[in-house]
Design a protein around this motif. Sequence first.
Motif, PDB file in Angstrom:
ATOM      1  N   LEU A 211       0.825  -1.212   0.000  1.00 33.22           N
ATOM      2  CA  LEU A 211       0.000   0.000   0.000  1.00 33.22           C
ATOM      3  C   LEU A 211       0.854   1.254   0.000  1.00 33.22           C
ATOM      4  CD1 LEU A 211      -2.655  -0.968   2.712  1.00 33.22           C
ATOM      5  CD2 LEU A 211      -2.826  -1.264   0.227  1.00 33.22           C
ATOM      6  N   TYR A 212       2.006   1.157   0.651  1.00 36.18           N
ATOM      7  CA  TYR A 212       2.847   2.332   0.888  1.00 36.18           C
ATOM      8  C   TYR A 212       3.973   2.468  -0.133  1.00 36.18           C
ATOM      9  CZ  TYR A 212       0.214   1.837   5.163  1.00 36.18           C
ATOM     10  OH  TYR A 212      -0.826   1.691   6.065  1.00 36.18           O
ATOM     11  N   GLY A 213       3.901   1.661  -1.200  1.00 38.58           N
ATOM     12  CA  GLY A 213       4.858   1.815  -2.292  1.00 38.58           C
ATOM     13  C   GLY A 213       6.028   0.865  -2.264  1.00 38.58           C
ATOM     14  N   GLY A 214       5.953  -0.208  -1.436  1.00 38.68           N
ATOM     15  CA  GLY A 214       7.100  -1.082  -1.275  1.00 38.68           C
ATOM     16  C   GLY A 214       6.959  -2.425  -1.955  1.00 38.68           C
ATOM     17  N   MET A 215       8.087  -3.085  -2.123  1.00 40.31           N
ATOM     18  CA  MET A 215       8.143  -4.440  -2.669  1.00 40.31           C
ATOM     19  C   MET A 215       7.564  -5.416  -1.652  1.00 40.31           C
ATOM     20  SD  MET A 215       9.399  -4.268  -5.709  1.00 40.31           S
ATOM     21  CE  MET A 215      10.206  -5.822  -6.143  1.00 40.31           C
ATOM     22  N   PRO A 216       7.043  -6.561  -2.147  1.00 37.19           N
ATOM     23  CA  PRO A 216       7.238  -7.126  -3.491  1.00 37.19           C
ATOM     24  C   PRO A 216       6.220  -6.680  -4.541  1.00 37.19           C
ATOM     25  CG  PRO A 216       6.118  -8.727  -2.125  1.00 37.19           C
ATOM     26  CD  PRO A 216       6.409  -7.546  -1.237  1.00 37.19           C
ATOM     27  N   PHE A 217       5.436  -5.641  -4.246  1.00 35.68           N
ATOM     28  CA  PHE A 217       4.451  -5.158  -5.216  1.00 35.68           C
ATOM     29  C   PHE A 217       5.157  -4.240  -6.209  1.00 35.68           C
ATOM     30  CE2 PHE A 217       0.372  -2.455  -5.822  1.00 35.68           C
ATOM     31  CZ  PHE A 217       0.106  -3.103  -7.010  1.00 35.68           C
ATOM     32  N   GLU A 218       5.608  -4.817  -7.325  1.00 34.57           N
ATOM     33  CA  GLU A 218       6.430  -4.080  -8.276  1.00 34.57           C
ATOM     34  C   GLU A 218       5.680  -2.919  -8.933  1.00 34.57           C
ATOM     35  OE1 GLU A 218       7.991  -6.805 -11.111  1.00 34.57           O
ATOM     36  OE2 GLU A 218       9.321  -7.807  -9.668  1.00 34.57           O
ATOM     37  N   ASN A 219       4.368  -3.020  -9.032  1.00 30.27           N
ATOM     38  CA  ASN A 219       3.588  -1.969  -9.683  1.00 30.27           C
ATOM     39  C   ASN A 219       3.090  -0.902  -8.711  1.00 30.27           C
ATOM     40  OD1 ASN A 219       3.833  -3.232 -12.215  1.00 30.27           O
ATOM     41  ND2 ASN A 219       2.097  -4.565 -11.786  1.00 30.27           N
ATOM     42  N   ALA A 220       3.557  -0.952  -7.488  1.00 30.32           N
ATOM     43  CA  ALA A 220       3.123   0.048  -6.508  1.00 30.32           C
ATOM     44  C   ALA A 220       3.583   1.442  -6.910  1.00 30.32           C
ATOM     45  CB  ALA A 220       3.677  -0.300  -5.130  1.00 30.32           C
ATOM     46  N   GLU A 221       2.710   2.408  -6.725  1.00 29.54           N
ATOM     47  CA  GLU A 221       3.081   3.807  -6.939  1.00 29.54           C
ATOM     48  C   GLU A 221       3.785   4.328  -5.687  1.00 29.54           C
ATOM     49  OE1 GLU A 221       0.068   6.460  -8.368  1.00 29.54           O
ATOM     50  OE2 GLU A 221      -1.081   4.820  -9.259  1.00 29.54           O
ATOM     51  N   PRO A 222       4.795   5.187  -5.846  1.00 28.27           N
ATOM     52  CA  PRO A 222       5.442   5.759  -4.657  1.00 28.27           C
ATOM     53  C   PRO A 222       4.471   6.623  -3.876  1.00 28.27           C
ATOM     54  CG  PRO A 222       6.227   6.849  -6.657  1.00 28.27           C
ATOM     55  CD  PRO A 222       5.401   5.686  -7.098  1.00 28.27           C
ATOM     56  N   VAL A 223       4.480   6.463  -2.574  1.00 30.38           N
ATOM     57  CA  VAL A 223       3.595   7.232  -1.695  1.00 30.38           C
ATOM     58  C   VAL A 223       4.384   8.306  -0.946  1.00 30.38           C
ATOM     59  CG1 VAL A 223       2.068   7.074   0.322  1.00 30.38           C
ATOM     60  CG2 VAL A 223       1.976   5.315  -1.468  1.00 30.38           C
TER      61      VAL A 223
END
Length: 349
Positions: A211-223
Amino acid sequence: MATGSLSIDLDALMRNWQALNKATGENVETAAVVKADGYGLGAGRAARALARAGARRFFVAVAEEGAALREVLGRGPEIYVFGGHMPGDTDMINDLDLIPMLNSLNQLTRHFEALPGAPFGIQLDTGMNRLGMEPSEWAAVAEIALPAGPKLIMSHLACADEPDHPQNAQQLATFREMTDGIDVPRSLSATGGILLGPDYHFDLTRPGIGLYGGMPFENAEPVAHLSLPVIQTRELEPGESAGYGASWVTDKPAVLATVAGGYADGLIRAMSNKAMLFFEGTPCPIVGRVSMDLITVDITHLNTTPKSLDILGVDQSVDDLADAAGTIGYEILTSLGSRYKRRYAGGVS
Protein backbone atom coordinates in the motif's frame (compact mmCIF):
# COMPACT_ATOMS: atom_id res chain seq x y z
CA MET A 1 17.99 24.50 10.99
CA ALA A 2 15.73 23.87 8.01
CA THR A 3 14.06 20.46 7.94
CA GLY A 4 13.25 18.12 5.11
CA SER A 5 9.87 18.02 3.43
CA LEU A 6 8.06 14.68 3.53
CA SER A 7 5.12 14.62 1.13
CA ILE A 8 2.63 11.75 1.37
CA ASP A 9 0.49 11.06 -1.69
CA LEU A 10 -2.77 9.66 -0.34
CA ASP A 11 -4.19 9.25 -3.83
CA ALA A 12 -1.29 6.91 -4.66
CA LEU A 13 -1.99 5.02 -1.43
CA MET A 14 -5.61 4.58 -2.46
CA ARG A 15 -4.67 3.44 -5.95
CA ASN A 16 -2.24 0.88 -4.52
CA TRP A 17 -5.04 -0.53 -2.35
CA GLN A 18 -7.40 -0.62 -5.32
CA ALA A 19 -4.81 -2.41 -7.46
CA LEU A 20 -4.19 -5.07 -4.80
CA ASN A 21 -7.93 -5.40 -4.25
CA LYS A 22 -8.38 -5.97 -7.99
CA ALA A 23 -5.71 -8.69 -7.88
CA THR A 24 -8.01 -10.89 -5.79
CA GLY A 25 -11.35 -12.49 -6.64
CA GLU A 26 -14.78 -10.96 -6.24
CA ASN A 27 -15.44 -13.02 -3.12
CA VAL A 28 -12.22 -11.97 -1.41
CA GLU A 29 -12.24 -8.94 0.88
CA THR A 30 -9.18 -6.68 0.98
CA ALA A 31 -8.33 -5.18 4.36
CA ALA A 32 -5.51 -2.74 5.17
CA VAL A 33 -2.62 -2.92 7.61
CA VAL A 34 -1.84 0.44 9.24
CA LYS A 35 0.41 -0.65 12.10
CA ALA A 36 3.55 1.27 13.09
CA ASP A 37 1.76 4.57 12.48
CA GLY A 38 0.80 3.61 8.96
CA TYR A 39 4.33 2.32 8.21
CA GLY A 40 5.69 5.65 9.38
CA LEU A 41 3.48 7.82 7.16
CA GLY A 42 0.63 8.57 9.57
CA ALA A 43 -1.95 5.93 10.47
CA GLY A 44 -4.84 8.35 10.84
CA ARG A 45 -4.48 10.01 7.45
CA ALA A 46 -3.69 6.71 5.77
CA ALA A 47 -6.67 4.92 7.30
CA ARG A 48 -9.12 7.64 6.36
CA ALA A 49 -7.91 7.52 2.75
CA LEU A 50 -8.01 3.73 2.68
CA ALA A 51 -11.53 3.75 4.06
CA ARG A 52 -12.54 6.08 1.22
CA ALA A 53 -10.92 3.66 -1.21
CA GLY A 54 -13.07 0.84 0.14
CA ALA A 55 -11.25 -0.81 3.05
CA ARG A 56 -13.58 -1.89 5.86
CA ARG A 57 -11.23 -3.89 8.05
CA PHE A 58 -7.95 -2.62 9.46
CA PHE A 59 -5.08 -4.33 11.25
CA VAL A 60 -2.73 -2.90 13.88
CA ALA A 61 0.02 -4.43 15.99
CA VAL A 62 -1.11 -3.58 19.53
CA ALA A 63 -4.22 -2.35 21.30
CA GLU A 64 -2.84 1.16 21.79
CA GLU A 65 -2.58 1.55 18.03
CA GLY A 66 -6.15 0.31 17.76
CA ALA A 67 -7.31 2.93 20.24
CA ALA A 68 -5.73 5.73 18.23
CA LEU A 69 -7.24 4.36 15.03
CA ARG A 70 -10.72 4.05 16.51
CA GLU A 71 -10.61 7.74 17.40
CA VAL A 72 -9.95 8.53 13.74
CA LEU A 73 -12.29 6.05 12.06
CA GLY A 74 -15.22 6.05 14.45
CA ARG A 75 -17.28 2.97 15.25
CA GLY A 76 -17.93 1.59 11.78
CA PRO A 77 -14.81 -0.23 10.54
CA GLU A 78 -13.47 -3.34 12.26
CA ILE A 79 -10.03 -3.04 13.86
CA TYR A 80 -8.02 -6.22 14.47
CA VAL A 81 -5.03 -6.44 16.81
CA PHE A 82 -2.26 -8.80 15.68
CA GLY A 83 -0.73 -8.91 19.17
CA GLY A 84 -3.92 -10.34 20.61
CA HIS A 85 -5.30 -9.78 24.11
CA MET A 86 -2.37 -8.77 26.30
CA PRO A 87 -2.51 -8.14 30.06
CA GLY A 88 -3.91 -4.67 30.64
CA ASP A 89 -5.70 -4.51 27.26
CA THR A 90 -9.15 -5.58 28.43
CA ASP A 91 -10.69 -2.13 28.90
CA MET A 92 -9.41 -0.83 25.56
CA ILE A 93 -10.58 -3.91 23.72
CA ASN A 94 -14.02 -3.72 25.30
CA ASP A 95 -14.59 0.03 25.22
CA LEU A 96 -13.32 0.53 21.66
CA ASP A 97 -14.67 -2.64 20.03
CA LEU A 98 -11.23 -3.93 19.09
CA ILE A 99 -10.88 -7.50 17.85
CA PRO A 100 -7.81 -9.30 19.25
CA MET A 101 -6.24 -12.07 17.20
CA LEU A 102 -5.74 -14.59 20.00
CA ASN A 103 -2.32 -16.21 19.71
CA SER A 104 -2.24 -18.76 22.52
CA LEU A 105 -4.26 -20.70 25.04
CA ASN A 106 -3.34 -18.10 27.65
CA GLN A 107 -4.74 -15.30 25.50
CA LEU A 108 -7.87 -17.28 24.70
CA THR A 109 -8.44 -17.95 28.40
CA ARG A 110 -7.83 -14.29 29.27
CA HIS A 111 -10.25 -13.07 26.62
CA PHE A 112 -13.02 -15.57 27.40
CA GLU A 113 -12.81 -14.89 31.13
CA ALA A 114 -12.53 -11.10 30.96
CA LEU A 115 -14.85 -10.43 28.00
CA PRO A 116 -17.20 -13.37 27.51
CA GLY A 117 -19.05 -13.03 24.23
CA ALA A 118 -16.79 -10.26 22.90
CA PRO A 119 -15.49 -10.57 19.31
CA PHE A 120 -12.13 -12.20 18.68
CA GLY A 121 -10.05 -13.83 15.98
CA ILE A 122 -7.55 -16.69 16.02
CA GLN A 123 -3.99 -16.56 14.76
CA LEU A 124 -2.34 -19.85 13.83
CA ASP A 125 1.35 -20.62 13.43
CA THR A 126 1.87 -22.54 10.20
CA GLY A 127 5.67 -22.49 10.26
CA MET A 128 6.90 -18.94 10.81
CA ASN A 129 7.42 -19.61 14.53
CA ARG A 130 6.63 -16.08 15.59
CA LEU A 131 3.00 -15.68 16.72
CA GLY A 132 -0.01 -17.97 16.77
CA MET A 133 -1.15 -21.38 17.94
CA GLU A 134 0.82 -24.35 16.67
CA PRO A 135 -1.10 -27.32 15.23
CA SER A 136 -1.09 -29.31 18.48
CA GLU A 137 -2.25 -26.33 20.54
CA TRP A 138 -4.98 -25.48 18.03
CA ALA A 139 -6.19 -29.09 18.02
CA ALA A 140 -6.55 -28.88 21.80
CA VAL A 141 -8.50 -25.63 21.92
CA ALA A 142 -10.47 -25.62 18.65
CA GLU A 143 -13.49 -27.28 20.24
CA ILE A 144 -13.57 -24.46 22.79
CA ALA A 145 -12.82 -21.58 20.41
CA LEU A 146 -14.98 -22.43 17.41
CA PRO A 147 -18.38 -22.57 19.18
CA ALA A 148 -17.69 -19.01 20.41
CA GLY A 149 -17.71 -17.81 16.80
CA PRO A 150 -14.34 -16.26 15.88
CA LYS A 151 -14.55 -13.43 13.36
CA LEU A 152 -11.44 -14.59 11.49
CA ILE A 153 -8.78 -17.28 11.46
CA MET A 154 -5.43 -16.22 10.04
CA SER A 155 -1.81 -17.16 9.64
CA HIS A 156 1.20 -15.36 8.20
CA LEU A 157 3.59 -16.38 5.43
CA ALA A 158 7.30 -16.14 6.18
CA CYS A 159 8.66 -16.17 2.61
CA ALA A 160 5.92 -14.69 0.43
CA ASP A 161 8.34 -12.16 -1.06
CA GLU A 162 10.18 -15.13 -2.60
CA PRO A 163 7.57 -16.79 -4.86
CA ASP A 164 9.63 -19.94 -5.45
CA HIS A 165 10.46 -20.55 -1.80
CA PRO A 166 9.22 -24.04 -0.79
CA GLN A 167 7.99 -22.79 2.59
CA ASN A 168 5.11 -20.95 0.89
CA ALA A 169 3.54 -24.20 -0.27
CA GLN A 170 4.34 -25.87 3.03
CA GLN A 171 2.58 -23.17 5.01
CA LEU A 172 -0.39 -23.20 2.64
CA ALA A 173 -0.76 -26.94 3.14
CA THR A 174 -0.48 -26.61 6.91
CA PHE A 175 -3.04 -23.80 6.98
CA ARG A 176 -5.46 -25.93 5.00
CA GLU A 177 -4.89 -28.91 7.27
CA MET A 178 -5.64 -26.74 10.30
CA THR A 179 -8.68 -24.94 8.90
CA ASP A 180 -10.37 -26.81 6.04
CA GLY A 181 -13.97 -27.56 6.88
CA ILE A 182 -14.25 -24.77 9.43
CA ASP A 183 -17.05 -22.29 8.73
CA VAL A 184 -15.04 -19.19 9.67
CA PRO A 185 -13.52 -16.56 7.30
CA ARG A 186 -9.83 -17.25 6.70
CA SER A 187 -6.82 -15.07 5.88
CA LEU A 188 -3.28 -16.09 4.95
CA SER A 189 -1.93 -13.37 2.69
CA ALA A 190 -0.38 -9.96 3.14
CA THR A 191 1.05 -8.15 0.09
CA GLY A 192 3.36 -10.96 -1.00
CA GLY A 193 0.71 -13.61 -0.55
CA ILE A 194 -1.72 -11.70 -2.76
CA LEU A 195 0.87 -11.83 -5.54
CA LEU A 196 1.33 -15.60 -5.12
CA GLY A 197 -2.11 -16.13 -6.62
CA PRO A 198 -5.65 -17.20 -5.73
CA ASP A 199 -4.67 -20.36 -3.83
CA TYR A 200 -3.37 -18.07 -1.10
CA HIS A 201 -6.22 -15.54 -0.99
CA PHE A 202 -8.97 -17.34 0.97
CA ASP A 203 -11.66 -14.94 2.30
CA LEU A 204 -9.61 -11.88 3.24
CA THR A 205 -6.19 -10.43 2.39
CA ARG A 206 -4.20 -7.99 4.51
CA PRO A 207 -1.87 -5.86 2.36
CA GLY A 208 0.63 -3.70 4.19
CA ILE A 209 3.91 -2.61 2.59
CA GLY A 210 2.48 -2.71 -0.94
CA LEU A 211 0.00 0.00 0.00
CA TYR A 212 2.85 2.33 0.89
CA GLY A 213 4.86 1.81 -2.29
CA GLY A 214 7.10 -1.08 -1.28
CA MET A 215 8.14 -4.44 -2.67
CA PRO A 216 7.24 -7.13 -3.49
CA PHE A 217 4.45 -5.16 -5.22
CA GLU A 218 6.43 -4.08 -8.28
CA ASN A 219 3.59 -1.97 -9.68
CA ALA A 220 3.12 0.05 -6.51
CA GLU A 221 3.08 3.81 -6.94
CA PRO A 222 5.44 5.76 -4.66
CA VAL A 223 3.60 7.23 -1.69
CA ALA A 224 6.43 8.93 0.21
CA HIS A 225 8.40 11.78 -1.37
CA LEU A 226 11.24 13.17 0.72
CA SER A 227 13.22 16.27 -0.17
CA LEU A 228 16.15 17.59 1.89
CA PRO A 229 17.16 21.26 1.81
CA VAL A 230 20.72 22.25 0.93
CA ILE A 231 22.22 24.22 3.81
CA GLN A 232 25.65 24.93 2.36
CA THR A 233 27.92 24.12 -0.57
CA ARG A 234 31.69 24.05 -0.71
CA GLU A 235 34.52 23.40 -3.14
CA LEU A 236 37.13 20.77 -2.37
CA GLU A 237 40.63 20.31 -3.73
CA PRO A 238 42.13 16.90 -4.55
CA GLY A 239 43.08 15.08 -1.35
CA GLU A 240 40.41 16.70 0.84
CA SER A 241 37.91 14.56 2.72
CA ALA A 242 34.30 14.85 3.88
CA GLY A 243 32.58 13.82 7.08
CA TYR A 244 33.49 11.88 10.20
CA GLY A 245 36.42 9.53 9.88
CA ALA A 246 37.46 10.99 6.52
CA SER A 247 35.89 7.92 4.89
CA TRP A 248 35.69 9.67 1.51
CA VAL A 249 38.57 11.54 -0.10
CA THR A 250 38.30 13.24 -3.48
CA ASP A 251 40.98 12.70 -6.12
CA LYS A 252 39.85 15.70 -8.17
CA PRO A 253 38.24 19.11 -7.61
CA ALA A 254 34.73 18.58 -6.25
CA VAL A 255 31.67 20.52 -5.16
CA LEU A 256 29.73 19.20 -2.17
CA ALA A 257 26.30 20.07 -0.86
CA THR A 258 25.44 19.60 2.80
CA VAL A 259 21.76 18.74 3.28
CA ALA A 260 19.61 18.72 6.40
CA GLY A 261 18.94 15.11 7.35
CA GLY A 262 20.67 12.22 9.02
CA TYR A 263 20.23 9.12 11.09
CA ALA A 264 18.13 11.07 13.62
CA ASP A 265 15.64 11.38 10.76
CA GLY A 266 15.71 7.70 9.77
CA LEU A 267 18.38 8.11 7.07
CA ILE A 268 20.55 5.42 8.53
CA ARG A 269 24.34 5.49 8.74
CA ALA A 270 24.61 2.42 6.51
CA MET A 271 23.74 4.70 3.56
CA SER A 272 27.16 6.33 3.88
CA ASN A 273 29.14 6.38 0.62
CA LYS A 274 26.49 4.18 -1.04
CA ALA A 275 23.09 5.82 -1.49
CA MET A 276 22.02 8.52 -3.92
CA LEU A 277 20.04 11.73 -3.78
CA PHE A 278 18.53 13.24 -6.91
CA PHE A 279 18.19 16.65 -8.53
CA GLU A 280 15.64 16.77 -11.35
CA GLY A 281 16.33 13.12 -12.14
CA THR A 282 20.13 13.33 -11.92
CA PRO A 283 21.72 11.08 -9.27
CA CYS A 284 24.07 12.67 -6.76
CA PRO A 285 26.02 10.27 -4.52
CA ILE A 286 26.29 10.54 -0.76
CA VAL A 287 29.96 11.02 0.09
CA GLY A 288 31.32 10.62 3.58
CA ARG A 289 29.47 9.28 6.56
CA VAL A 290 25.85 10.08 7.27
CA SER A 291 25.82 11.93 10.57
CA MET A 292 23.01 12.62 13.00
CA ASP A 293 21.63 15.74 11.29
CA LEU A 294 23.64 16.21 8.09
CA ILE A 295 24.60 14.43 4.86
CA THR A 296 27.21 15.51 2.35
CA VAL A 297 26.45 14.94 -1.34
CA ASP A 298 28.64 15.24 -4.43
CA ILE A 299 27.05 17.74 -6.85
CA THR A 300 30.16 18.41 -8.94
CA HIS A 301 28.41 17.29 -12.12
CA LEU A 302 25.42 19.62 -11.77
CA ASN A 303 25.22 22.85 -13.74
CA THR A 304 23.46 24.69 -10.94
CA THR A 305 23.35 24.80 -7.17
CA PRO A 306 20.14 23.11 -6.03
CA LYS A 307 18.01 24.41 -3.19
CA SER A 308 17.09 20.86 -2.24
CA LEU A 309 17.79 17.24 -3.19
CA ASP A 310 15.32 14.35 -3.27
CA ILE A 311 16.00 11.06 -1.52
CA LEU A 312 12.59 9.38 -1.93
CA GLY A 313 10.12 9.68 -4.79
CA VAL A 314 9.80 8.90 -8.46
CA ASP A 315 13.57 8.64 -8.96
CA GLN A 316 14.25 6.42 -5.96
CA SER A 317 11.83 4.12 -4.20
CA VAL A 318 12.01 3.06 -0.57
CA ASP A 319 13.40 -0.26 -1.76
CA ASP A 320 16.07 1.35 -3.95
CA LEU A 321 17.24 3.32 -0.94
CA ALA A 322 17.01 0.26 1.28
CA ASP A 323 19.08 -1.82 -1.14
CA ALA A 324 21.84 0.78 -1.05
CA ALA A 325 21.83 0.66 2.74
CA GLY A 326 21.66 -3.12 2.98
CA THR A 327 18.22 -3.20 4.59
CA ILE A 328 14.54 -3.38 3.58
CA GLY A 329 11.97 -0.77 2.61
CA TYR A 330 9.98 -1.43 5.78
CA GLU A 331 12.86 -0.12 7.91
CA ILE A 332 13.29 2.99 5.78
CA LEU A 333 9.61 3.95 5.99
CA THR A 334 9.06 3.17 9.66
CA SER A 335 12.26 5.00 10.65
CA LEU A 336 11.32 8.35 9.13
CA GLY A 337 11.62 10.84 11.93
CA SER A 338 9.40 13.53 13.40
CA ARG A 339 11.44 16.56 12.27
CA TYR A 340 10.19 16.57 8.69
CA LYS A 341 7.56 19.01 7.53
CA ARG A 342 4.81 16.57 6.58
CA ARG A 343 2.49 17.46 3.75
CA TYR A 344 -0.46 15.30 2.73
CA ALA A 345 -1.97 15.46 -0.73
CA GLY A 346 -5.14 13.85 -2.06
CA GLY A 347 -7.11 11.23 -0.24
CA VAL A 348 -10.55 12.29 -1.42
CA SER A 349 -12.43 9.73 -3.48
